[in-house]
Write a protein that holds these residues in place. Structure first.
Motif, mmCIF file in Angstrom:
data_model
loop_
_atom_site.group_PDB
_atom_site.id
_atom_site.type_symbol
_atom_site.label_atom_id
_atom_site.label_comp_id
_atom_site.label_asym_id
_atom_site.label_seq_id
_atom_site.Cartn_x
_atom_site.Cartn_y
_atom_site.Cartn_z
ATOM 1 N N THR A 20 95.256 109.612 38.939
ATOM 2 C CA THR A 20 96.391 110.240 38.269
ATOM 3 C C THR A 20 97.037 111.285 39.168
ATOM 4 O OG1 THR A 20 95.365 109.872 36.121
ATOM 5 C CG2 THR A 20 97.127 111.501 36.208
ATOM 6 N N TYR A 21 96.207 112.098 39.836
ATOM 7 C CA TYR A 21 96.732 113.120 40.744
ATOM 8 C C TYR A 21 97.562 112.462 41.848
ATOM 9 C CZ TYR A 21 96.898 116.991 44.032
ATOM 10 O OH TYR A 21 97.331 117.975 44.879
ATOM 11 N N SER A 24 100.898 111.352 40.933
ATOM 12 C CA SER A 24 101.870 112.431 40.709
ATOM 13 C C SER A 24 102.438 112.990 42.013
ATOM 14 C CB SER A 24 101.220 113.571 39.916
ATOM 15 O OG SER A 24 100.395 114.377 40.747
ATOM 16 N N LEU A 27 106.201 113.128 42.252
ATOM 17 C CA LEU A 27 106.750 114.170 41.377
ATOM 18 C C LEU A 27 106.530 115.549 41.985
ATOM 19 C CD1 LEU A 27 105.575 112.959 37.843
ATOM 20 C CD2 LEU A 27 107.915 112.989 38.733
ATOM 21 N N GLN A 28 105.345 115.755 42.564
ATOM 22 C CA GLN A 28 105.069 117.029 43.222
ATOM 23 C C GLN A 28 106.077 117.268 44.356
ATOM 24 O OE1 GLN A 28 100.972 117.760 44.385
ATOM 25 N NE2 GLN A 28 100.244 116.432 42.742
ATOM 26 N N HIS A 66 104.482 119.397 33.134
ATOM 27 C CA HIS A 66 103.643 118.197 33.157
ATOM 28 C C HIS A 66 102.265 118.419 32.527
ATOM 29 C CE1 HIS A 66 106.597 116.161 35.656
ATOM 30 N NE2 HIS A 66 106.704 117.291 36.328
ATOM 31 N N THR A 69 100.380 115.285 31.050
ATOM 32 C CA THR A 69 99.835 114.382 32.069
ATOM 33 C C THR A 69 98.616 115.007 32.745
ATOM 34 O OG1 THR A 69 102.023 113.443 32.467
ATOM 35 C CG2 THR A 69 100.368 113.113 34.188
ATOM 36 N N SER A 73 94.761 113.493 32.537
ATOM 37 C CA SER A 73 94.034 113.087 33.747
ATOM 38 C C SER A 73 92.557 113.440 33.681
ATOM 39 C CB SER A 73 94.648 113.753 34.983
ATOM 40 O OG SER A 73 94.284 115.135 35.046
#
Length: 88
Positions: A20-21, A24, A27-28, A66, A69, A73
């Motif tokens: 999940t990280y 992302s 997005l980060q 977020h 999310t 996670s």
């Protein structure tokens, strides 16, 4: 630029949290966050460290935007210890 060293507990396997990280990361990047490191403790796989850099306020806004999310996670949000370091 701030360097954020976050340590926290996860309630899912590290590989699942990391998936999940990693998903992302785009997005980060769009938010102006550069991910430098993520890993788990060799002594306790429920303990995670993540190191990121961003301009002031960006990390806090990203987390606020977020939260669902992040929690999904496996990140136990209330366990987070955040240390911020400056180069100058």
């Amino acid at each position: 630029m701030e360097t954020h060293v976050l340590t926290f507990t996860i309630n899912k396997p590290f590989a699942e949290w990391a998936k999940t990280y990693d998903a992302s990361l785009p997005l980060q990047k769009m938010a102006g966050i550069q991910s430098l490191y993520r890993g788990m403790s060799q002594d306790d796989p429920t303990q995670v460290c993540a190191v990121m850099q961003a301009k002031p306020g960006v990390m806090e806004q990203f987390i606020a935007d977020h939260t669902d999310t992040i929690v999904a996670s496996g990140h136990v949000l209330e366990s987070t210890v955040s240390n911020v370091y400056l180069a100058d």
